[in-house]
Enzyme design. Structure first.
Site, mmCIF file in Angstrom:
data_model
loop_
_atom_site.group_PDB
_atom_site.id
_atom_site.type_symbol
_atom_site.label_atom_id
_atom_site.label_comp_id
_atom_site.label_asym_id
_atom_site.label_seq_id
_atom_site.Cartn_x
_atom_site.Cartn_y
_atom_site.Cartn_z
ATOM 1 N N CYS A 112 0.811 -1.204 0.095
ATOM 2 C CA CYS A 112 0.175 0.015 -0.112
ATOM 3 C C CYS A 112 0.805 1.173 0.139
ATOM 4 C CB CYS A 112 -0.963 0.051 1.085
ATOM 5 S SG CYS A 112 -2.052 -1.166 1.159
ATOM 6 N N HIS A 253 -3.448 7.006 1.889
ATOM 7 C CA HIS A 253 -3.832 5.803 1.347
ATOM 8 C C HIS A 253 -5.288 5.315 1.801
ATOM 9 C CE1 HIS A 253 -4.036 1.542 0.206
ATOM 10 N NE2 HIS A 253 -3.833 1.431 1.759
ATOM 11 N N ASN A 283 -9.898 -0.343 -1.287
ATOM 12 C CA ASN A 283 -8.832 -0.196 -1.386
ATOM 13 C C ASN A 283 -7.928 -0.830 -2.452
ATOM 14 O OD1 ASN A 283 -5.949 -0.438 -0.699
ATOM 15 N ND2 ASN A 283 -6.339 -1.379 1.182
HETATM 16 O O1 UT7 Z 1 -4.206 -1.161 3.009
HETATM 17 C C1 UT7 Z 1 -3.336 -2.118 3.616
HETATM 18 C C2 UT7 Z 1 -3.469 -1.889 5.060
HETATM 19 N N1 UT7 Z 1 -4.396 -2.465 5.588
HETATM 20 C C3 UT7 Z 1 -5.355 -1.879 6.631
HETATM 21 O O2 UT7 Z 1 -5.065 -0.582 6.790
HETATM 22 C C4 UT7 Z 1 -6.438 -2.421 7.258
HETATM 23 C C5 UT7 Z 1 -6.648 -2.077 8.460
HETATM 24 N N2 UT7 Z 1 -7.454 -2.867 9.280
HETATM 25 C C6 UT7 Z 1 -9.086 -2.531 8.945
HETATM 26 O O3 UT7 Z 1 -9.415 -1.581 8.200
HETATM 27 C C7 UT7 Z 1 -10.125 -2.895 10.031
HETATM 28 O O4 UT7 Z 1 -9.363 -3.853 10.852
HETATM 29 C C8 UT7 Z 1 -10.999 -3.857 9.341
HETATM 30 C C9 UT7 Z 1 -11.713 -2.927 8.362
HETATM 31 C C10 UT7 Z 1 -10.234 -4.747 8.229
HETATM 32 C C11 UT7 Z 1 -11.824 -4.480 10.264
HETATM 33 O O5 UT7 Z 1 -12.498 -3.619 11.154
HETATM 34 P P1 UT7 Z 1 -12.397 -3.805 12.758
HETATM 35 O O6 UT7 Z 1 -13.186 -2.821 13.309
HETATM 36 O O7 UT7 Z 1 -10.829 -3.829 13.058
HETATM 37 O O8 UT7 Z 1 -13.156 -5.200 13.015
HETATM 38 P P2 UT7 Z 1 -12.362 -6.612 13.447
HETATM 39 O O9 UT7 Z 1 -11.623 -7.354 12.804
HETATM 40 O O10 UT7 Z 1 -12.092 -6.132 14.993
HETATM 41 O O11 UT7 Z 1 -13.763 -7.379 13.509
HETATM 42 C C12 UT7 Z 1 -15.081 -6.924 14.425
HETATM 43 C C13 UT7 Z 1 -16.235 -7.918 14.236
HETATM 44 C C14 UT7 Z 1 -15.641 -9.291 14.426
HETATM 45 O O12 UT7 Z 1 -16.744 -10.139 15.096
HETATM 46 P P3 UT7 Z 1 -16.407 -10.522 16.556
HETATM 47 O O13 UT7 Z 1 -15.243 -11.252 16.914
HETATM 48 O O14 UT7 Z 1 -16.474 -9.283 17.320
HETATM 49 O O15 UT7 Z 1 -17.684 -11.292 16.784
HETATM 50 C C15 UT7 Z 1 -15.548 -9.795 13.183
HETATM 51 O O16 UT7 Z 1 -15.372 -11.018 12.835
HETATM 52 O O17 UT7 Z 1 -16.823 -7.868 13.066
HETATM 53 C C16 UT7 Z 1 -16.583 -9.004 12.580
HETATM 54 N N3 UT7 Z 1 -16.301 -8.592 10.961
HETATM 55 C C17 UT7 Z 1 -17.418 -8.432 10.133
HETATM 56 N N4 UT7 Z 1 -18.759 -8.369 10.225
HETATM 57 C C18 UT7 Z 1 -19.533 -8.120 9.216
HETATM 58 C C19 UT7 Z 1 -15.221 -8.847 10.127
HETATM 59 N N5 UT7 Z 1 -15.604 -8.646 8.914
HETATM 60 C C20 UT7 Z 1 -16.940 -8.357 8.787
HETATM 61 C C21 UT7 Z 1 -17.692 -8.034 7.779
HETATM 62 N N6 UT7 Z 1 -19.109 -8.044 8.069
HETATM 63 N N7 UT7 Z 1 -17.356 -8.169 6.493
#
Ligand code: UT7
Length: 328
Positions: A112, A253, A283
């Site tokens: 990225c 980004h 992204n």
């Molecule tokens: O570009 C390269 C660099 N990458 C980045 O900068 C990405 C950085 N990370 C992020 O943008 C975020 O961490 C994500 C958007 C990927 C995820 O968001 P988050 O707020 O960190 O969510 P999480 O991974 O902590 O997940 C929270 C909950 C989980 O459920 P539980 O364990 O709390 O029951 C996930 O399983 O949300 C769940 N979850 C979803 N729910 C509905 C994860 N993906 C989804 C989804 N729809 N698509």
């Protein structure tokens, strides 16, 4: 002193628009979750073709804007994590497709931060006085490495390409003024592709175990990205005596709207001072930053003399910031 100025921009987004509702139709996710957690509403998928096609289309648009032919290009740098193939480079394929018969070039793997690293690199060729026209391209066909059944990653990425043309400028204070880049390979586990490289060559087993897709610990990446992108942006501001009022735009980004907002807040910027297109493209990895530049320029929202801070964070970990004074 000669600086490297951006003299043209070009962006190519494939026609196929994929709204969040597409993922709602087969994954356990919702439009509301995707919009609130990421800021993404839709993205583009390239149904036919490869990264070199995205890159070539973007480059053609930059050349058309500048009104020059491909034979005038000296060097092509393609930042990508989704090269058409291991070898030859995507830059070679772009050179051939463009007909840039006088150019050499290479791919740059910065994930990225690929465009930030490539812009830093291209700038050196111009300021050294050895090159007159360098195409710096960020392009990724992310759908080629996405597991469409993994809701953690499938909703995040899209396909796209964008290019800038770098040329020497004698105008003091315009062009690429400063760059700060970082690399920390201890972050590898949090965001990588498990197989297909020399560490784990492709076998039937690696394919069966879905090791050729993006593996991401989103929360871990989020935590470091939110700090790293803001820190490097503040470093660039400090080193160049820029206050928040001096900055026309942060060009971040586009990985997550919450990372973008947090960076803007730490820099003391209003959201009007931040380029955003994550809502429409998701992204697109190396293409996000130049796609913002191209869109805002063609909309008339970016004007000569504007101070820009470009900033990124990505796999590696990689991160960086660049100060550009816009010159077209
Ligand atoms: O570009 C390269 C660099 N990458 C980045 O900068 C990405 C950085 N990370 C992020 O943008 C975020 O961490 C994500 C958007 C990927 C995820 O968001 P988050 O707020 O960190 O969510 P999480 O991974 O902590 O997940 C929270 C909950 C989980 O459920 P539980 O364990 O709390 O029951 C996930 O399983 O949300 C769940 N979850 C979803 N729910 C509905 C994860 N993906 C989804 C989804 N729809 N698509």
């Amino acid at each position: 002193m000669t600086t490297a100025a951006i003299t043209a921009v070009g962006h190519y987004a494939p026609d196929h628009v994929v709204p969040n509702s597409y993922f709602e139709s087969y994954l356990d996710t919702t439009d509301a979750w995707i919009v609130t957690r990421t800021g993404i509403r839709e993205r583009r998928f390239l149904d036919e073709g490869a990264t070199s096609d995205l890159a070539t289309e973007a480059a053609k648009r930059a050349l058309a804007m500048r009104g020059i032919g491909p034979e005038e290009i000296d060097c092509i740098i393609v930042a990508t994590v989704t090269p058409d193939m291991f070898f030859p480079s995507t830059a070679a394929l772009v050179q051939h497709k463009l007909g840039a018969k006088n150019a050499w070039g290479f791919d740059l793997s910065g994930a990225c931060s690929g465009f930030i690293f490539a812009l830093t690199t291209g700038t050196q060729f111009i300021t050294a006085g050895t090159h007159k026209k360098v195409l710096v391209i960020g392009a990724d066909k992310m759908t080629s490495i996405m597991d469409m059944n993994d809701r953690n990653t499938a909703i995040l990425f899209g396909d796209g390409g964008a290019a800038v043309l770098l040329e020497p400028s004698e105008e003091e204070g315009y062009g690429v003024i400063d760059a700060i880049n970082f690399l920390d390979g201890s972050g590898m586990e949090a965001l990588h592709m498990k197989a297909g490289g020399s560490a784990r060559p492709t076998t039937a087993e690696t394919v069966e175990q879905k090791m050729h897709y993006i593996t991401q610990d989103g929360k871990a990446v989020f935590k470091v990205a939110v700090v790293g992108m803001a820190d490097v942006s503040l470093d660039i501001m400090k080193r160049n005596n820029l206050t928040s009022e001096d900055i026309a735009y942060l060009v971040p980004h586009q990985a997550n709207m919450r990372i973008i907002q947090s960076t803007a807040q730490r820099m003391g910027l209003d959201m009007e001072q931040v380029m955003v297109n994550i809502d429409r493209y998701g992204n697109t990895t190396a293409a996000t930053i130049p796609s913002c530049l191209a869109e805002y320029y063609s909309d008339g929202r970016l004007t000569r003399g504007d101070n820009l801070v470009l900033a990124s964070f990505g796999a590696g970990y990689t991160w960086g910031g660049i100060y550009v004074r816009w010159s077209i």
